[in-house]
Design a protein around this motif. Structure first.
Motif, PDB file in Angstrom:
ATOM      1  N   THR A 110      -0.550  -3.437   6.193  1.00  0.00           N
ATOM      2  CA  THR A 110       0.488  -3.315   4.854  1.00  0.00           C
ATOM      3  C   THR A 110       1.663  -4.205   4.921  1.00  0.00           C
ATOM      4  O   THR A 110       1.936  -5.249   5.705  1.00  0.00           O
ATOM      5  CB  THR A 110       0.588  -2.101   4.733  1.00  0.00           C
TER       6      THR A 110
ATOM      7  N   HIS B 195      -9.085  -4.364  -7.659  1.00  0.00           N
ATOM      8  CA  HIS B 195      -9.850  -2.850  -7.797  1.00  0.00           C
ATOM      9  C   HIS B 195     -11.593  -3.391  -8.101  1.00  0.00           C
ATOM     10  O   HIS B 195     -12.240  -2.378  -8.953  1.00  0.00           O
ATOM     11  CB  HIS B 195      -9.397  -1.953  -8.669  1.00  0.00           C
TER      12      HIS B 195
ATOM     13  N   ILE C 225       0.972  -1.331  -0.079  1.00  0.00           N
ATOM     14  CA  ILE C 225       0.134  -0.171   0.198  1.00  0.00           C
ATOM     15  C   ILE C 225       0.778   1.098  -0.342  1.00  0.00           C
ATOM     16  O   ILE C 225       0.892   2.249   1.343  1.00  0.00           O
ATOM     17  CB  ILE C 225      -1.235   0.173   0.924  1.00  0.00           C
TER      18      ILE C 225
ATOM     19  N   TYR D 178      -6.269   6.768   4.703  1.00  0.00           N
ATOM     20  CA  TYR D 178      -6.881   6.862   3.106  1.00  0.00           C
ATOM     21  C   TYR D 178      -6.329   8.738   3.021  1.00  0.00           C
ATOM     22  O   TYR D 178      -6.343   9.090   2.903  1.00  0.00           O
ATOM     23  CB  TYR D 178      -8.308   6.759   3.635  1.00  0.00           C
TER      24      TYR D 178
ATOM     25  N   ARG E  15      -7.961   3.079   5.092  1.00  0.00           N
ATOM     26  CA  ARG E  15      -7.450   3.371   3.000  1.00  0.00           C
ATOM     27  C   ARG E  15      -8.476   1.332   2.599  1.00  0.00           C
ATOM     28  O   ARG E  15      -9.135   1.706   1.566  1.00  0.00           O
ATOM     29  CB  ARG E  15      -6.506   2.706   2.217  1.00  0.00           C
ATOM     30  N   ALA E  16      -7.830   0.418   3.341  1.00  0.00           N
ATOM     31  CA  ALA E  16      -8.681  -1.029   3.156  1.00  0.00           C
ATOM     32  C   ALA E  16     -10.645  -0.698   3.093  1.00  0.00           C
ATOM     33  O   ALA E  16     -10.746  -2.259   2.650  1.00  0.00           O
ATOM     34  CB  ALA E  16      -8.324  -1.715   3.752  1.00  0.00           C
TER      35      ALA E  16
ATOM     36  N   GLU F  18     -11.486   1.274   0.063  1.00  0.00           N
ATOM     37  CA  GLU F  18     -10.872   1.563  -1.668  1.00  0.00           C
ATOM     38  C   GLU F  18     -10.051  -0.185  -1.590  1.00  0.00           C
ATOM     39  O   GLU F  18      -9.576  -0.312  -0.202  1.00  0.00           O
ATOM     40  CB  GLU F  18     -10.264   2.580  -2.017  1.00  0.00           C
ATOM     41  N   ASP F  19     -10.165  -1.268  -2.670  1.00  0.00           N
ATOM     42  CA  ASP F  19      -9.451  -2.116  -2.502  1.00  0.00           C
ATOM     43  C   ASP F  19      -8.369  -2.151  -2.059  1.00  0.00           C
ATOM     44  O   ASP F  19      -7.314  -1.112  -2.772  1.00  0.00           O
ATOM     45  CB  ASP F  19     -10.289  -3.001  -3.592  1.00  0.00           C
ATOM     46  N   THR F  20      -7.832  -2.985  -1.485  1.00  0.00           N
ATOM     47  CA  THR F  20      -5.873  -2.768  -1.586  1.00  0.00           C
ATOM     48  C   THR F  20      -5.779  -4.275  -2.272  1.00  0.00           C
ATOM     49  O   THR F  20      -5.994  -5.444  -1.995  1.00  0.00           O
ATOM     50  CB  THR F  20      -5.984  -2.218   0.001  1.00  0.00           C
TER      51      THR F  20
ATOM     52  N   ALA G 182      -1.891   3.219   4.186  1.00  0.00           N
ATOM     53  CA  ALA G 182      -2.466   2.748   5.578  1.00  0.00           C
ATOM     54  C   ALA G 182      -4.413   3.298   6.052  1.00  0.00           C
ATOM     55  O   ALA G 182      -5.457   3.421   5.559  1.00  0.00           O
ATOM     56  CB  ALA G 182      -2.676   1.656   6.627  1.00  0.00           C
TER      57      ALA G 182
ATOM     58  N   CYS H  28      -3.661  -5.967  -7.195  1.00  0.00           N
ATOM     59  CA  CYS H  28      -4.902  -5.705  -7.026  1.00  0.00           C
ATOM     60  C   CYS H  28      -5.819  -5.216  -7.851  1.00  0.00           C
ATOM     61  O   CYS H  28      -5.436  -4.792  -9.012  1.00  0.00           O
ATOM     62  CB  CYS H  28      -4.599  -4.116  -5.656  1.00  0.00           C
TER      63      CYS H  28
END
Length: 623
Positions: A419, A577, A366, A372, A384-385, A388-390, A370, A575
């Motif tokens: 992460t 997404h 990431i 956002y 962040r996870a 959005e996708d990580t 981590a 990823c």
């Protein structure tokens, strides 16, 4: 082996402790014999006497308690291999020694979840687990079973129950075939001639949480705590002077659809309880509910619950004159050297295991951070996870799909900071991104039930409002219940209310067919959720790593196996997404407000217990 408690004088004065005044008491408490039919020799029974009764008409009873220690003896977090300055028995023992320096007859309890997490599973094959050895060393009088005590099977649990020197207490676990108690429903302690009864309970959802391994609770039923507490309290009426509820249960229970039974509801329903010490929620609080003190000492040893009863003798009988309670923090206290010395071998072995190199991470997973908003690796705003996708969540889902041979996989984020950084890939990194010892299951699920399940987990979010700059999370929905899916493309429309947020869900380019059956990879804990909502049954299980891959049963082990065998030891981020949040207002991520959040001028509110961040969206109309 039994470790004898060393009688050491307390030298540390813990800030905030009131001085305790002692006088004698004057009667021998008749403690009734507890006869509990059981299917194994579970440990110690009979009365426990502490202190010498005196002829005085006043006395003080002191109670100290820990909860949710989760494998922590040293103040060290082995998943990240770094110090944790408010965790571990070595810190709580510093507080306990100080309390005992003022009252040597202090009643010491643990409210459950001692034997799991923080590399504790390394020692599961020992006759006595180090966590039980530590409780014996520190002279614990009582241990209330927590739900995580059942993670490793009954043979493991019962071996440790037998070897605990105090009393193991839990009133709402019974044998299904004969209705007898599994362990002691209560214990009465004779302290300075005053009868102190402790009745225990655990959250009653263990059969749901351990649904994938029914042998972990074979022949056991878990009753509603209020029912068992009322029955137990009634059975000992007149046999105690103080009644304490030691409850491994959160404040307001677990599941709406099953009826909530938390310690706040118990305080109202069982008014005979003079004090409630709770666990399970990992929260820190101390408050009165219907004139009863209710407190919980947080997690990992960050606090020690401290309670004091001032007792007066009236017409020959002991009565409670007053009760005080508080949580004593351990942060930055000096660790008890005798604990550090006695259990150095545990720390050494845990650190060696954590630093075992199993591969190479070729790039940061990431790189944006981590968090956002701040872009840092420690989350203080929004994870962040969950926005959005990580690549981290995708790695877990990729491993699960591969071994369960599934169409779809689902995984939650157990650590907001999770992460992976470029460099050596070590065992501690696996524990960092996957905290629990869950096993993997493959389940057949209909498209309708899949969509219902996805709607349920999307309840983690609050509905977005005009002017919102951030996304808010539901404070009543734990992050470990928010699952992110792989193998299915979908959007979560936050402009819509809970129950109608999953849109444009497709598998293989086609809309999810409600009548079709898909193969889905889940952990054993989530399978219990599926069962409780009737989205899946035992008949739907087609793969279970616990039975089919016993040498690599845990998802942690499967991650290691996949990286070494399928990736040649080189772990690269990837990823797809496949999901995103939609329906956000035009004000989302407003640059001016975001800068104020980054600078600390604006703080995003978190839940009172600290376990859920971001429970109220920052809104430009409110600023």
């Amino acid at each position: 082996m039994k470790i004898l408690l060393k009688k050491l004088a307390a030298v540390l004065l813990v800030s905030g402790l009131a001085a305790l005044l002692f006088a004698g008491g004057a009667k021998d408490a008749a403690v009734p014999e507890q006869t509990t039919a059981r299917h194994f020799d579970y440990g110690k029974t009979g009365p426990i006497a502490k202190g010498i009764p005196s002829a005085a008409d006043s006395a003080v009873i002191t109670v100290a308690a820990t909860s949710d220690m989760h494998g922590r003896i040293y103040p060290w977090e082995y998943a990240v291999d770094s110090a944790d300055n408010d965790a571990g028995f070595a810190l709580t023992y510093t507080v306990v020694k100080d309390i005992r320096g003022r009252d040597p007859d202090t009643l010491l309890l643990d409210i459950g979840d001692a034997l799991q997490d923080n590399s504790a599973e390394l020692f599961n094959d020992m006759d006595i687990h180090p966590m039980v050895q530590a409780m014996n060393y520190m002279g614990y009088d009582g241990w209330i079973l927590g739900n995580h005590e059942f993670n490793f099977g009954l043979d493991f649990l019962e071996r440790n129950i037998r070897n605990f020197d105090g009393r193991v207490i839990c009133s709402n676990i019974r044998y299904a075939d004969n209705g007898k108690n599994y362990v002691l429903p209560y214990q009465i302690y004779d302290i300075k001639g005053i009868r102190v009864a402790v009745v225990g309970c655990v959250a009653p959802h263990i059969s749901t949480w351990e649904a994938s391994a029914p042998e972990h609770f074979q022949n056991l039923d878990f009753e509603d705590p209020i029912v068992s507490l009322k029955e137990t309290v009634a059975s000992i009426k007149g046999q105690y002077d103080i009644l304490i509820g030691a409850l491994h249960i959160s404040r307001n229970g677990e599941y709406e659809n099953e009826g909530k039974t938390g310690v706040f509801q118990i305080a109202a329903a069982v008014p005979e309880l003079d004090l409630i010490i709770a666990g399970h929620e990992h929260a820190t609080y101390c408050q009165k509910v219907n004139d009863t003190w209710v407190l919980e000492p947080g997690k990992y040893g960050s606090q020690v619950a401290f309670s004091q009863f001032d007792m007066k003798k009236v017409d020959g009988n002991w009565q409670i004159a007053s009760v005080e309670a508080q949580n004593i923090p351990t942060k930055n206290l000096p660790a008890a050297q005798e604990i550090l010395s006695e259990f150095k071998w545990v720390d050494t072995e845990s650190k060696e295991n954590a630093n075992t190199v199993i591969g190479e991470i070729t790039a940061d997973f990431i790189p944006e951070g981590a968090d956002y908003i701040t872009g840092k690796d420690h989350v203080t705003t929004m994870p962040r996870a969950q926005i959005e996708d990580t690549a981290v969540i995708d790695l877990i889902n990729t491993v699960q799909k591969y071994y369960a041979k599934a169409d779809i996989s689902t995984a939650a984020m157990f650590n907001f900071d999770q992460t992976l950084k470029k460099g050596d890939f070590k065992k501690k990194d696996v524990a960092f991104i996957y905290k629990y010892d869950n096993t993997l299951m493959g389940v057949n699920i209909t498209g309708k039930n899949l969509l219902d399940y996805m709607e349920w987990t999307a309840d983690y979010y609050q509905t977005a409002k005009d002017g919102d700059v951030t996304v808010a999370f539901n404070p009543d929905f734990r992050a470990y219940n928010y699952d992110m899916f792989a193998g299915i493309n979908y959007e979560i429309d936050l402009s819509k209310p809970a129950g109608s947020r999953i849109v444009n869900a497709t598998i293989g380019g086609k809309p999810v067919d409600p009548a079709a059956v898909y193969k889905m990879a889940v952990n054993n804990y989530r399978f219990g959720t599926l069962k409780s909502h009737n989205w899946a049954t035992e008949k739907d299980v087609y793969f279970d790593s616990y039975n089919q891959m016993p040498l690599n049963a845990t998802i942690r082990s499967l991650i290691i196996k996949y990286v070494t065998e399928q990736m040649g030891g080189k772990l690269s981020p990837s990823c797809d997404h496949n999901w995103k949040l939609v329906g956000l207002p035009s004000s989302f991520n407003d640059p001016a407000v975001i800068e104020k959040i980054k600078s600390g001028e604006i703080t995003i509110p978190a839940a009172d217990d600290g376990r859920t961040p971001n429970v109220k969206a920052i809104n430009v109309n409110d600023l």
